[in-house]
Structures are given as C-alpha cells and as structure tokens.
Design an enzyme around this catalytic site. Structure first.
Site, mmCIF file in Angstrom:
data_model
loop_
_atom_site.group_PDB
_atom_site.id
_atom_site.type_symbol
_atom_site.label_atom_id
_atom_site.label_comp_id
_atom_site.label_asym_id
_atom_site.label_seq_id
_atom_site.Cartn_x
_atom_site.Cartn_y
_atom_site.Cartn_z
ATOM 1 N N PRO A 107 0.783 -1.226 0.000
ATOM 2 C CA PRO A 107 0.000 0.000 0.000
ATOM 3 C C PRO A 107 0.823 1.289 0.000
ATOM 4 O O PRO A 107 1.860 1.362 0.641
ATOM 5 C CB PRO A 107 -0.822 -0.104 1.293
ATOM 6 C CG PRO A 107 -0.060 -1.048 2.156
ATOM 7 C CD PRO A 107 0.567 -2.032 1.214
ATOM 8 N N ASN A 108 0.313 2.237 -0.748
ATOM 9 C CA ASN A 108 0.842 3.609 -0.839
ATOM 10 C C ASN A 108 2.121 3.718 -1.659
ATOM 11 O O ASN A 108 2.601 4.825 -1.906
ATOM 12 C CB ASN A 108 1.049 4.222 0.560
ATOM 13 C CG ASN A 108 -0.233 4.278 1.347
ATOM 14 O OD1 ASN A 108 -1.218 4.825 0.849
ATOM 15 N ND2 ASN A 108 -0.268 3.690 2.529
ATOM 16 N N ARG A 143 5.056 11.019 -2.368
ATOM 17 C CA ARG A 143 4.772 10.634 -0.982
ATOM 18 C C ARG A 143 5.989 10.867 -0.101
ATOM 19 O O ARG A 143 7.034 10.232 -0.299
ATOM 20 C CB ARG A 143 4.428 9.141 -0.977
ATOM 21 C CG ARG A 143 4.241 8.559 0.391
ATOM 22 C CD ARG A 143 4.221 7.036 0.337
ATOM 23 N NE ARG A 143 3.986 6.524 1.660
ATOM 24 C CZ ARG A 143 4.277 5.285 2.045
ATOM 25 N NH1 ARG A 143 4.804 4.433 1.185
ATOM 26 N NH2 ARG A 143 4.041 4.919 3.279
ATOM 27 N N TYR A 183 11.138 8.933 1.303
ATOM 28 C CA TYR A 183 11.132 7.918 0.244
ATOM 29 C C TYR A 183 11.817 8.365 -1.045
ATOM 30 O O TYR A 183 11.984 7.556 -1.956
ATOM 31 C CB TYR A 183 9.693 7.473 -0.047
ATOM 32 C CG TYR A 183 9.052 6.815 1.153
ATOM 33 C CD1 TYR A 183 9.546 5.611 1.645
ATOM 34 C CD2 TYR A 183 7.982 7.400 1.818
ATOM 35 C CE1 TYR A 183 8.981 5.002 2.757
ATOM 36 C CE2 TYR A 183 7.400 6.795 2.923
ATOM 37 C CZ TYR A 183 7.908 5.602 3.394
ATOM 38 O OH TYR A 183 7.350 5.009 4.497
ATOM 39 N N ASN A 216 8.114 -5.768 -1.043
ATOM 40 C CA ASN A 216 7.973 -4.592 -0.185
ATOM 41 C C ASN A 216 6.507 -4.510 0.202
ATOM 42 O O ASN A 216 5.685 -3.962 -0.540
ATOM 43 C CB ASN A 216 8.425 -3.311 -0.887
ATOM 44 C CG ASN A 216 8.405 -2.124 0.065
ATOM 45 O OD1 ASN A 216 7.902 -2.234 1.200
ATOM 46 N ND2 ASN A 216 8.939 -0.986 -0.357
ATOM 47 N N ALA A 228 3.313 -0.964 4.772
ATOM 48 C CA ALA A 228 2.801 -0.979 6.155
ATOM 49 C C ALA A 228 2.321 -2.358 6.592
ATOM 50 O O ALA A 228 2.363 -2.683 7.791
ATOM 51 C CB ALA A 228 1.671 0.038 6.300
ATOM 52 N N GLU A 266 12.696 -9.635 1.709
ATOM 53 C CA GLU A 266 11.922 -8.479 2.193
ATOM 54 C C GLU A 266 12.747 -7.225 1.937
ATOM 55 O O GLU A 266 13.924 -7.173 2.326
ATOM 56 C CB GLU A 266 11.662 -8.648 3.694
ATOM 57 C CG GLU A 266 10.954 -7.457 4.328
ATOM 58 C CD GLU A 266 10.802 -7.628 5.849
ATOM 59 O OE1 GLU A 266 10.937 -8.766 6.363
ATOM 60 O OE2 GLU A 266 10.574 -6.594 6.506
ATOM 61 N N HIS A 294 12.803 -2.763 1.864
ATOM 62 C CA HIS A 294 12.209 -1.471 2.195
ATOM 63 C C HIS A 294 13.102 -0.379 1.625
ATOM 64 O O HIS A 294 14.333 -0.492 1.682
ATOM 65 C CB HIS A 294 12.071 -1.283 3.709
ATOM 66 C CG HIS A 294 11.252 -2.357 4.341
ATOM 67 N ND1 HIS A 294 9.880 -2.374 4.281
ATOM 68 C CD2 HIS A 294 11.612 -3.476 5.016
ATOM 69 C CE1 HIS A 294 9.430 -3.454 4.900
ATOM 70 N NE2 HIS A 294 10.457 -4.149 5.352
ATOM 71 N N ARG A 347 13.546 4.551 12.168
ATOM 72 C CA ARG A 347 12.265 5.262 12.196
ATOM 73 C C ARG A 347 11.467 4.887 13.453
ATOM 74 O O ARG A 347 12.035 4.437 14.432
ATOM 75 C CB ARG A 347 11.508 4.969 10.895
ATOM 76 C CG ARG A 347 12.306 5.405 9.650
ATOM 77 C CD ARG A 347 11.557 5.163 8.370
ATOM 78 N NE ARG A 347 10.320 5.941 8.328
ATOM 79 C CZ ARG A 347 9.329 5.727 7.447
ATOM 80 N NH1 ARG A 347 9.459 4.775 6.547
ATOM 81 N NH2 ARG A 347 8.244 6.483 7.478
HETATM 82 C C1 DQA Z 1 8.371 0.931 3.624
HETATM 83 C C2 DQA Z 1 8.513 1.129 5.133
HETATM 84 C C3 DQA Z 1 7.184 0.889 5.845
HETATM 85 O O1 DQA Z 1 7.340 1.082 7.246
HETATM 86 C C4 DQA Z 1 6.138 1.862 5.346
HETATM 87 O O2 DQA Z 1 4.887 1.594 5.935
HETATM 88 C C5 DQA Z 1 6.031 1.899 3.861
HETATM 89 C C6 DQA Z 1 7.242 1.786 3.043
HETATM 90 C C7 DQA Z 1 9.654 1.301 2.872
HETATM 91 O O3 DQA Z 1 9.788 0.884 1.711
HETATM 92 O O4 DQA Z 1 10.519 2.007 3.405
HETATM 93 O O5 DQA Z 1 4.961 2.124 3.311
HETATM 94 O O6 DQA Z 1 8.099 -0.444 3.372
#
Ligand code: DQA
Length: 146
Positions: A11-12, A19, A24, A74, A77, A98, A100, A107
């Site tokens: 998501p997002n 964003r 990011y 990825n 959240a 995994e 990110h 964070r």
């Molecule tokens: C994320 C880190 C997560 O904590 C966050 O909710 C994201 C992006 C990252 O790529 O840094 O949406 O996965």
C-alpha cells in the site's frame, strides 16, 4: 528452474515520487520498476512487477508466485501488521527477500517489528530503490533449489 521473479509492492507505494519525499525520495514506482527490469535482464530474470493497496490482493499475488525463482517483497505498512502475509510467504515456499526503501530501524518503533522477517531469506532496507536491485542480486546468489 523458473527464471520468473515477482516484485510485489504494497500500500501507498503507488504514490512514490510525491509521498513523503524526504523519506522515500523522488523516484516513482515506474522508476523502481524500470530499475528492476534492467537488473532483471542483466541477471536473466523475467520480472513480474505488481502493486496493490489491498492486503488480500497481496496474499493472492504471493500465492500466484508459487513455483517462481523468487519474490522481492515490499509489503509496506502490512509488513508491520499482517499475519496473513506472513502465512502466505511461509505457505508458497518461494525464496523471498523483504525489502524497504527506508531504513525502518531508524524510524518509529512500530516499524521495527516485521511479521515477515522470520519467514523470508533475508531483509534489505535503507537503500532507496537500490534495495530492490540488491534484493534481485540476493536471489541470484542463492543456490539452485533442490
Ligand atoms: C516501507 C517502510 C514501511 O514502514 C512503510 O509503511 C512503507 C514503506 C519502505 O519501503 O521504506 O509504506 O516499506
């Protein structure tokens, strides 16, 4: 052995580029996809690149990756909340990295826990879009499945 690698985004991540750019960066998800396709071509992988904002759809994407060479995931959240995603990764038995973009450990405390980390081959975070490239290289470095 299959050469297909699924690069799955939660998501997002469709909003990358606009964003929270201080966290990011400026790269869009299309930029990340182009990077993955270029690295995938260099490594001999066929890349399936997908994004969804829905937890259930992400479970479906993971299940559809059964039999693939690997998954670069990825889960955004949902990493920090989803037992369903953890169970999906464990169920399909596909080597999963995994990733990110941000360094989640630098964070908020709620980002320090991942439901996925115990069932993946490894975790890469903090390198922006390069986290995905490193994830693909990590998959390429794994010994062939028996
Ligand atoms: C994320 C880190 C997560 O904590 C966050 O909710 C994201 C992006 C990252 O790529 O840094 O949406 O996965």
């Amino acid at each position: 052995m299959s050469d297909t690698v699924h690069v799955l985004n939660g998501p997002n991540l469709n909003l990358l580029g606009t964003r929270e750019p201080g966290i990011y960066g400026a790269a869009t998800l299309a930029d990340v996809e182009a990077l993955c396709r270029a690295e995938g071509a260099a490594l001999g992988f066929e890349i399936h690149f997908r994004q969804t904002n829905s937890e259930g759809a992400l479970v479906d994407f993971i299940q559809e990756a059964r039999g693939a060479r690997g998954i670069v995931l990825n889960a955004a959240a949902y990493t920090h909340t989803s037992v369903a995603l953890r169970d999906a990764v464990a169920a399909v038995g596909v080597p999963t990295i995994e990733v990110h973009l941000s360094n989640v450990f630098a964070r908020e405390a709620f980002r320090h826990h991942s439901f996925l980390s115990p069932v993946v081959r490894g975790v890469i975070c903090g390198f922006g879009p390069q986290s995905y490239v490193l994830g693909l290289r990590a998959l390429a470095s794994l010994p062939p499945a028996p």
